[in-house]
Design a protein around this motif. Structure first.
Motif, PDB file in Angstrom:
ATOM      1  N   VAL A  82       4.038  47.177  -3.056  1.00 47.98           N
ATOM      2  CA  VAL A  82       3.773  46.595  -1.747  1.00 47.98           C
ATOM      3  C   VAL A  82       5.040  45.896  -1.280  1.00 47.98           C
ATOM      4  O   VAL A  82       5.909  45.547  -2.082  1.00 47.98           O
ATOM      5  CB  VAL A  82       2.595  45.589  -1.785  1.00 47.98           C
ATOM      6  N   TYR A 132       2.121  39.374  -5.227  1.00 48.54           N
ATOM      7  CA  TYR A 132       1.208  40.309  -5.904  1.00 48.54           C
ATOM      8  C   TYR A 132       1.551  40.439  -7.392  1.00 48.54           C
ATOM      9  O   TYR A 132       0.658  40.488  -8.247  1.00 48.54           O
ATOM     10  CB  TYR A 132       1.237  41.680  -5.232  1.00 48.54           C
ATOM     11  N   TYR A 156      -4.309  47.472  -5.216  1.00 42.96           N
ATOM     12  CA  TYR A 156      -2.912  47.408  -5.692  1.00 42.96           C
ATOM     13  C   TYR A 156      -2.706  48.278  -6.919  1.00 42.96           C
ATOM     14  O   TYR A 156      -1.660  48.924  -7.078  1.00 42.96           O
ATOM     15  CB  TYR A 156      -2.600  45.945  -5.989  1.00 42.96           C
ATOM     16  N   TYR A 200       0.970  49.594  -7.278  1.00 46.25           N
ATOM     17  CA  TYR A 200       1.943  48.604  -7.750  1.00 46.25           C
ATOM     18  C   TYR A 200       3.155  48.469  -6.825  1.00 46.25           C
ATOM     19  O   TYR A 200       4.146  47.860  -7.201  1.00 46.25           O
ATOM     20  CB  TYR A 200       2.417  48.923  -9.178  1.00 46.25           C
ATOM     21  N   SER A 228      -1.218  39.381  -9.984  1.00 47.40           N
ATOM     22  CA  SER A 228      -1.733  40.471 -10.805  1.00 47.40           C
ATOM     23  C   SER A 228      -1.550  40.203 -12.292  1.00 47.40           C
ATOM     24  O   SER A 228      -2.431  40.487 -13.107  1.00 47.40           O
ATOM     25  CB  SER A 228      -1.043  41.782 -10.430  1.00 47.40           C
ATOM     26  N   ASP A 286      -8.305  42.663  -4.098  1.00 40.86           N
ATOM     27  CA  ASP A 286      -7.093  43.326  -3.612  1.00 40.86           C
ATOM     28  C   ASP A 286      -6.330  43.988  -4.756  1.00 40.86           C
ATOM     29  O   ASP A 286      -5.621  44.980  -4.547  1.00 40.86           O
ATOM     30  CB  ASP A 286      -6.168  42.319  -2.915  1.00 40.86           C
ATOM     31  N   LEU A 287      -6.463  43.435  -5.950  1.00 39.15           N
ATOM     32  CA  LEU A 287      -5.750  44.017  -7.096  1.00 39.15           C
ATOM     33  C   LEU A 287      -6.294  45.395  -7.442  1.00 39.15           C
ATOM     34  O   LEU A 287      -5.562  46.240  -7.959  1.00 39.15           O
ATOM     35  CB  LEU A 287      -5.837  43.084  -8.302  1.00 39.15           C
ATOM     36  N   PHE A 321       1.286  48.612   2.099  1.00 33.98           N
ATOM     37  CA  PHE A 321       1.012  49.304   0.839  1.00 33.98           C
ATOM     38  C   PHE A 321       1.801  50.603   0.786  1.00 33.98           C
ATOM     39  O   PHE A 321       1.691  51.441   1.672  1.00 33.98           O
ATOM     40  CB  PHE A 321      -0.489  49.589   0.732  1.00 33.98           C
TER      41      PHE A 321
END
Length: 384
Positions: free
Chosen positions: A12, A362, A45, A10, A366, A41-42, A6
């Motif tokens: 990763v 992701y 994120y 937004y 997402s 997880d979002l 991370f």
């Protein structure tokens, strides 16, 4: 090892990190064979969870093979294939003795509410997660469960969170024979909640969302009715019209803090962060359930203020139940259901993506692109 890394909201990427090692006598190190990206997880994120630190590896849904154990581990050996519940728990504290494993008092220094969780910020203990080639598993004699030899790894990885959470969502609804159950959210948790509602005796199941691909999928997978909220002016009135003017017997919030549907909720809860998320689905649940009905909440919200219509809940005499799923408690029954063919968890997996492409994974998950429902990450060197 290669691991998800991370770098900020937004942002990763896959990067190399030092291999985890045994830090305590009751630790194990697991080579990851499958890991998932979860809707929770979002929230990390998107920058909505406090104290999510740069360099953290996410991932609380994973299965793997034990490659090392500490001297205090008695129930596992090297080579065992295990599914690892997302809860990190001690098994012996006040809460664990009551099978409230998600509320363990000994695995999270910030244990005001939740116990330890893999890869879920320092508010959940600061443990690295399983979107990596290797992961350190604390309390290894307590959490990990041996994967039955005949079980598909894709089924097993969904037993670490998604399926038990959906199952507990239905369980907490205290569904009676013939009840009408409305599930808000057609993501993986909502899909499993709808499927499991039948196991508890539901007579009618309705799933609400706005993504047509997901509504079509849950209609087939869970044999339920579906409702696209984009075509609904007032959710409570619509649900009451569908239920002889009374409202649903049980409503399940399987969405949480990033709900769509209300501009004001999303502005104050997601954009401006004045609330602990957009509680649109929770408003709909409280207002759409009948008087004396039950609300089950498994959608994730932040640990601070939320404006919810608690007066409506009081005046209607509602029962609200909510918690992190106690995965270990549900595993024996859910394994039986899978072995009997009642549930096929792996059918919700739409994408299998190499860990090296985690940034793309992701972005896809997402933004719900390409019909994505559930994404599984495959580490280098692991066969699909």
């Amino acid at each position: 090892m290669l691991a998800m890394n991370f770098r900020g909201p937004y942002r990763v990427r896959a990067a190399h990190k030092p291999d985890p090692c045994i830090e305590h006598p009751d630790d194990a190190v697991v080579r990851v064979l499958r890991s998932c990206i979860c809707g929770s997880d979002l929230h990390l994120y998107h920058g909505l969870v406090p104290d999510t630190r740069i360099g953290t590896t996410f991932g609380h849904e994973f299965v793997g093979e034990v490659v090392d154990i500490g001297p205090g581990v008695r129930r596992l050996k090297k080579g065992d294939r295990v599914l690892v519940p997302f809860n990190i728990f001690c098994g012996s504290c006040f809460f664990c003795r009551r099978e409230l494993f998600g509320n363990c008092h000994d695995t999270n220094p910030e244990a005001t509410a939740v116990g330890g969780i893999y890869g879920y910020s320092h508010t959940a203990g600061g443990y690295d997660g399983g979107q990596a080639q290797l992961v350190r598993v604390p309390r290894a004699d307590v959490g990990p469960t041996l994967i039955p030899p005949q079980m598909d790894l894709d089924d097993a990885v969904l037993l670490t969170d998604a399926l038990p959470t959906g199952y507990q969502a239905a369980e907490m609804g205290d569904i009676s024979e013939g009840d009408t159950v409305v599930v808000f959210g057609a993501g993986p948790i909502g899909i499993f909640a709808a499927k499991c509602a039948w196991l508890f005796g539901a007579g009618r199941v309705i799933v609400v969302d706005h993504i047509e691909e997901r509504l079509e999928f849950v209609h087939r997978y869970a044999q339920c009715e579906v409702l696209n909220f984009r075509g609904v002016h007032d959710m409570a009135i619509t649900i009451k019209r569908m239920t002889d003017g009374l409202g649903a017997d049980v409503c399940i919030d399987a969405v949480g803090c990033e709900a769509s549907g209300s501009f004001l909720q999303r502005l104050t809860g997601v954009k401006m962060k004045l609330q602990a998320g957009a509680a649109t689905a929770l408003h709909w649940a409280i207002n759409s359930v009948r008087k004396g009905g039950n609300i089950s909440i498994v959608g994730v919200y932040g640990p601070t203020f939320n404006a919810v219509p608690i007066g409506n809940a009081v005046n209607k005499g509602l029962t609200l139940r909510m918690n992190q799923a106690s995965v270990k408690r549900h595993l024996p029954r859910l394994i039986e259901h899978i072995e009997a063919g009642h549930i096929e968890p792996r059918r919700i997996i739409t994408h299998r993506i190499p860990l090296e492409e985690v940034a793309d994974a992701y972005h896809l998950f997402s933004n719900k692109l390409d019909g994505c429902i559930k994404t599984v990450l495959i580490p280098p060197g692991v066969s699909v």
